[in-house]
Design a protein around this motif. Sequence first.
Motif, PDB file in Angstrom:
ATOM      1  N   TYR A 174       0.815  -1.234   0.000  1.00  0.00           N
ATOM      2  CA  TYR A 174       0.000   0.000   0.000  1.00  0.00           C
ATOM      3  C   TYR A 174       0.839   1.271   0.000  1.00  0.00           C
ATOM      4  O   TYR A 174       0.338   2.329  -0.319  1.00  0.00           O
ATOM      5  CB  TYR A 174      -0.954  -0.011   1.205  1.00  0.00           C
ATOM      6  N   ASN A 175       2.116   1.162   0.365  1.00  0.00           N
ATOM      7  CA  ASN A 175       2.968   2.357   0.315  1.00  0.00           C
ATOM      8  C   ASN A 175       3.177   2.805  -1.129  1.00  0.00           C
ATOM      9  O   ASN A 175       3.106   3.983  -1.434  1.00  0.00           O
ATOM     10  CB  ASN A 175       4.329   2.077   0.962  1.00  0.00           C
ATOM     11  N   LYS A 176       3.420   1.833  -2.013  1.00  0.00           N
ATOM     12  CA  LYS A 176       3.660   2.169  -3.411  1.00  0.00           C
ATOM     13  C   LYS A 176       2.342   2.355  -4.164  1.00  0.00           C
ATOM     14  O   LYS A 176       2.182   3.319  -4.916  1.00  0.00           O
ATOM     15  CB  LYS A 176       4.481   1.052  -4.068  1.00  0.00           C
ATOM     16  N   TYR A 177       1.401   1.422  -3.952  1.00  0.00           N
ATOM     17  CA  TYR A 177       0.119   1.491  -4.636  1.00  0.00           C
ATOM     18  C   TYR A 177      -0.954   1.843  -3.612  1.00  0.00           C
ATOM     19  O   TYR A 177      -1.375   0.980  -2.836  1.00  0.00           O
ATOM     20  CB  TYR A 177      -0.194   0.154  -5.313  1.00  0.00           C
ATOM     21  N   PRO A 178      -1.398   3.102  -3.560  1.00  0.00           N
ATOM     22  CA  PRO A 178      -2.251   3.541  -2.448  1.00  0.00           C
ATOM     23  C   PRO A 178      -3.558   2.760  -2.385  1.00  0.00           C
ATOM     24  O   PRO A 178      -4.448   2.962  -3.224  1.00  0.00           O
ATOM     25  CB  PRO A 178      -2.500   5.019  -2.756  1.00  0.00           C
ATOM     26  N   CYS A 179      -3.686   1.887  -1.426  1.00  0.00           N
ATOM     27  CA  CYS A 179      -4.895   1.071  -1.305  1.00  0.00           C
ATOM     28  C   CYS A 179      -5.136   0.689   0.143  1.00  0.00           C
ATOM     29  O   CYS A 179      -4.294   0.908   1.015  1.00  0.00           O
ATOM     30  CB  CYS A 179      -4.773  -0.189  -2.158  1.00  0.00           C
ATOM     31  N   ILE A 180      -6.328   0.140   0.375  1.00  0.00           N
ATOM     32  CA  ILE A 180      -6.696  -0.401   1.681  1.00  0.00           C
ATOM     33  C   ILE A 180      -6.825  -1.908   1.503  1.00  0.00           C
ATOM     34  O   ILE A 180      -7.556  -2.352   0.622  1.00  0.00           O
ATOM     35  CB  ILE A 180      -8.044   0.181   2.152  1.00  0.00           C
ATOM     36  N   ILE A 181      -6.115  -2.690   2.281  1.00  0.00           N
ATOM     37  CA  ILE A 181      -6.136  -4.148   2.118  1.00  0.00           C
ATOM     38  C   ILE A 181      -6.950  -4.777   3.247  1.00  0.00           C
ATOM     39  O   ILE A 181      -6.682  -4.533   4.426  1.00  0.00           O
ATOM     40  CB  ILE A 181      -4.710  -4.723   2.094  1.00  0.00           C
ATOM     41  N   ILE A 182      -7.961  -5.546   2.872  1.00  0.00           N
ATOM     42  CA  ILE A 182      -8.866  -6.160   3.847  1.00  0.00           C
ATOM     43  C   ILE A 182      -8.932  -7.666   3.612  1.00  0.00           C
ATOM     44  O   ILE A 182      -9.009  -8.104   2.467  1.00  0.00           O
ATOM     45  CB  ILE A 182     -10.290  -5.558   3.704  1.00  0.00           C
ATOM     46  N   THR A 183      -8.912  -8.453   4.697  1.00  0.00           N
ATOM     47  CA  THR A 183      -9.164  -9.887   4.557  1.00  0.00           C
ATOM     48  C   THR A 183     -10.019 -10.393   5.714  1.00  0.00           C
ATOM     49  O   THR A 183      -9.932  -9.857   6.820  1.00  0.00           O
ATOM     50  CB  THR A 183      -7.863 -10.717   4.499  1.00  0.00           C
ATOM     51  N   ALA A 184     -10.852 -11.391   5.432  1.00  0.00           N
ATOM     52  CA  ALA A 184     -11.608 -12.050   6.497  1.00  0.00           C
ATOM     53  C   ALA A 184     -10.995 -13.409   6.793  1.00  0.00           C
ATOM     54  O   ALA A 184     -11.561 -14.186   7.543  1.00  0.00           O
ATOM     55  CB  ALA A 184     -13.072 -12.207   6.108  1.00  0.00           C
ATOM     56  N   LYS A 185      -9.846 -13.704   6.215  1.00  0.00           N
ATOM     57  CA  LYS A 185      -9.178 -14.997   6.392  1.00  0.00           C
ATOM     58  C   LYS A 185     -10.115 -16.151   6.048  1.00  0.00           C
ATOM     59  O   LYS A 185     -10.431 -16.970   6.906  1.00  0.00           O
ATOM     60  CB  LYS A 185      -8.669 -15.138   7.820  1.00  0.00           C
ATOM     61  N   GLY A 186     -10.580 -16.183   4.826  1.00  0.00           N
ATOM     62  CA  GLY A 186     -11.492 -17.252   4.402  1.00  0.00           C
ATOM     63  C   GLY A 186     -12.925 -16.753   4.338  1.00  0.00           C
ATOM     64  O   GLY A 186     -13.167 -15.605   3.978  1.00  0.00           O
ATOM     65  N   GLN A 187     -13.844 -17.624   4.698  1.00  0.00           N
ATOM     66  CA  GLN A 187     -15.273 -17.312   4.654  1.00  0.00           C
ATOM     67  C   GLN A 187     -15.550 -15.984   5.384  1.00  0.00           C
ATOM     68  O   GLN A 187     -15.201 -15.827   6.541  1.00  0.00           O
ATOM     69  CB  GLN A 187     -16.035 -18.474   5.313  1.00  0.00           C
ATOM     70  N   PRO A 188     -16.150 -14.998   4.694  1.00  0.00           N
ATOM     71  CA  PRO A 188     -16.324 -13.677   5.316  1.00  0.00           C
ATOM     72  C   PRO A 188     -17.274 -13.715   6.520  1.00  0.00           C
ATOM     73  O   PRO A 188     -18.363 -14.278   6.431  1.00  0.00           O
ATOM     74  CB  PRO A 188     -16.939 -12.834   4.198  1.00  0.00           C
ATOM     75  N   ASP A 189     -16.855 -13.147   7.624  1.00  0.00           N
ATOM     76  CA  ASP A 189     -17.710 -13.029   8.797  1.00  0.00           C
ATOM     77  C   ASP A 189     -18.498 -11.727   8.707  1.00  0.00           C
ATOM     78  O   ASP A 189     -18.186 -10.838   7.914  1.00  0.00           O
ATOM     79  CB  ASP A 189     -16.869 -13.071  10.068  1.00  0.00           C
ATOM     80  N   VAL A 190     -19.512 -11.632   9.543  1.00  0.00           N
ATOM     81  CA  VAL A 190     -20.412 -10.475   9.502  1.00  0.00           C
ATOM     82  C   VAL A 190     -19.655  -9.162   9.737  1.00  0.00           C
ATOM     83  O   VAL A 190     -19.866  -8.175   9.034  1.00  0.00           O
ATOM     84  CB  VAL A 190     -21.559 -10.656  10.522  1.00  0.00           C
ATOM     85  N   ALA A 191     -18.729  -9.152  10.713  1.00  0.00           N
ATOM     86  CA  ALA A 191     -18.023  -7.918  11.041  1.00  0.00           C
ATOM     87  C   ALA A 191     -17.215  -7.402   9.841  1.00  0.00           C
ATOM     88  O   ALA A 191     -17.251  -6.205   9.529  1.00  0.00           O
ATOM     89  CB  ALA A 191     -17.115  -8.133  12.247  1.00  0.00           C
ATOM     90  N   THR A 192     -16.513  -8.292   9.157  1.00  0.00           N
ATOM     91  CA  THR A 192     -15.706  -7.877   8.005  1.00  0.00           C
ATOM     92  C   THR A 192     -16.603  -7.380   6.873  1.00  0.00           C
ATOM     93  O   THR A 192     -16.277  -6.404   6.189  1.00  0.00           O
ATOM     94  CB  THR A 192     -14.815  -9.044   7.507  1.00  0.00           C
ATOM     95  N   ARG A 193     -17.749  -8.051   6.682  1.00  0.00           N
ATOM     96  CA  ARG A 193     -18.665  -7.627   5.622  1.00  0.00           C
ATOM     97  C   ARG A 193     -19.233  -6.240   5.921  1.00  0.00           C
ATOM     98  O   ARG A 193     -19.327  -5.387   5.030  1.00  0.00           O
ATOM     99  CB  ARG A 193     -19.789  -8.656   5.479  1.00  0.00           C
TER     100      ARG A 193
END
Lengths: 424, 424
Positions: free
Chosen positions: A267-286
Amino acid sequence: MSNKSKKQKVLPDEGVNFALKKLKDGQKGRDGSVENVLKKVQKLEAIVKSRPSRRKTLKDLNMEDLYREVLDRPETEIAAAIEQLMLAVAKSIMDGNGFAYQLPSRGQNDQVYIDQLNRIVLKNKSTSAAFTNMSSVRKVTILTRVMQLVHGVLSKGIHVTKRDLFYTDVKLFKDQKDSDAVLDDISCLLGCTRNSLHVVASEKGVVVGRLRYKEDGDDIDCTKMGVGGKAIPSNVDKVTELRTDAKFVLLVEKDAAFMRLAEDRFYNKYPCIIITAKGQPDVATRLFLSKVKRELKLPVLALVDADPYGLKIISVYMQGSKNMAFDSANLTTPDIKWLGVRPSDLDKFKIPEQCRLEMTAKDIETGNHMLKEDFIQQNPDWVKEVEIMLKTKTKAEIQALSSYGFQYLSEVYLPLKLQEGDWI
Amino acid sequence: MSNKSKKQKVLPDEGVNFALKKLKDGQKGRDGSVENVLKKVQKLEAIVKSRPSRRKTLKDLNMEDLYREVLDRPETEIAAAIEQLMLAVAKSIMDGNGFAYQLPSRGQNDQVYIDQLNRIVLKNKSTSAAFTNMSSVRKVTILTRVMQLVHGVLSKGIHVTKRDLFYTDVKLFKDQKDSDAVLDDISCLLGCTRNSLHVVASEKGVVVGRLRYKEDGDDIDCTKMGVGGKAIPSNVDKVTELRTDAKFVLLVEKDAAFMRLAEDRFYNKYPCIIITAKGQPDVATRLFLSKVKRELKLPVLALVDADPYGLKIISVYMQGSKNMAFDSANLTTPDIKWLGVRPSDLDKFKIPEQCRLEMTAKDIETGNHMLKEDFIQQNPDWVKEVEIMLKTKTKAEIQALSSYGFQYLSEVYLPLKLQEGDWI
């Protein structure tokens, strides 16, 4: 190495050189700077930014009478709604009528995908559950008790888990399934999200990158979260004041790819936000992704395994799971772009044969099932990819890219994808 | 409520009032301030602080020849060790002797619990694995290839997962189990920890509270991590410069209890560091806890379910899992105090009958097995607790405390435990 090249179509180095050449060719006449790599992303960002901020609701479509969905509502409002409901119950009892709840129907036949909304909602159908009916007395009692507990939680301004709820009256609930089941009924009954009830699921998502926000008053800067990232909280309503200079959100299926990108500070070079739910998405991540997308208006690019399960994960983020159809507006993130790893990438990026896996009968069944889903059918490019997958009967994980070196993902594959605007 | 009190020994309010009274009684003649509540914790802290910082090693006990364990070693040192080993291999081949590795034996009979170290180590026994032997040629080839890959990872200063490793040579490894299995062999062979090989497991732990540290250069303040907390990184070697004003570490088994304590900002009133691995402890969380305890010299108090599984979790933190016996010095945290929920707490805190669960046959079997373990046997108070559990055939979760109100844990149970120094 010589014993490897026989069965293999391309030598590893060939695959790397090919992609590197493409990356450089695309920069011909330009300076190869990050700005140039991100030109297509910026175009996409402009489109996303130009869209109305508010998501269409059933009201906008004049469908309020036909379908039903729930809204995020403040805790005082929900507490008041419970009080109103209980006053009505008391009045009904004193009038000699006993009492009943009009419970929204939530069966499979009540779940409808609405094209214009790009999400699943519930038909506006109810069934009456009466206290004086032997078949519903237990459910009505549990419902009333849980509403009492939720009222207490809301009054204190705290959040609890389903398990906490269950333990406050084990004798009545007996099985946690029984206290869990009524929570969705209460959401529908009060027209509010599960989150508004302050009953939260456990968290497993992590975020890192160009995002700043307040969490319960604390200033969180996700560029300063080391390599492990910030744990996404269960109670997303405590997340406020989102700020960013990112151009896109990179939604990653797996922990391993997240770790690679975090350690390389992608993200330092390519300005982005990286998100993962570590597999099957849980409600909080969604909920978190949905909030980020809604408030910051950024394109969301998904990096998942090239198998039916990866596609399934995108679908859960995009259109939600069917049994929470009533809450789809808050839980879902429309218009996620499928960046990779796509079935067509396997040949395009010359992924070595031995890193491709044969699909199992179960995989193929799931793939055929996905192909018929509305959200795939409405995007011809997605249909094409799923067809390639089913025709070649081949799948691959994100990690397959490691066959060209551990940092191939962050230094070659993703930059090339971004430069070419290679998402669908 | 009336239909609840029949089978139930105590009314919920009775239980709350009893504990609240105890909490206040304990403060008689004192001002009930946090300092007074923490008096016993501070005594424990002084004991822990007075101990030598360095953990005893096999060398201190003159047992280096008998047993074997591994050390955290810098990446340059490991890279050099691999080069040395390969030079020896080349020489052996050129001398016409072929080559073989002397692999440390890691079977169940090779794992020994050493009282003075309070951890499991390996007997100093090796078997020869020769390239020219049909039964070991495949293992030796895989071992050599993985060492080559690890050498590359170390040279780049990056971290990778087991899955990444597997994908770099699927054709040779065929099954991830095969590339995973040799990692432990390589650790033992080089005398270094798995972490030193820069092959990391995925993370799931979270930390919140009075801890500041640097993670890959970023300053992390765990009092400013909102309600979700900071994700513990997979690569714990990037965690440096730990600072704290905490008096103890609260090690929590479950996410739900962690969430309650984080939302209530328990650490603001009672200066502590709260850590959870959300169930079965992963390697990253164990390394993190071990580092925190070693560098900050704080007492570690464990809050787990009152069942054999809760005890098992403490045991994994304390003495490690047996199949990683060789790495126990770095992975384990000796002298964890069992704060609660203990089998004796169920009566002491008048936990309502319906919140206690009957142990299954499997639970009882595990309990009986635990009772025989060295680490239980050496602590008579622990033996007593396990005996109560097995005698009453009753277990309970941390969440059972919610039967007295959602905040009973943070406002009554834990403060009373701390005030009374009620840990074993």
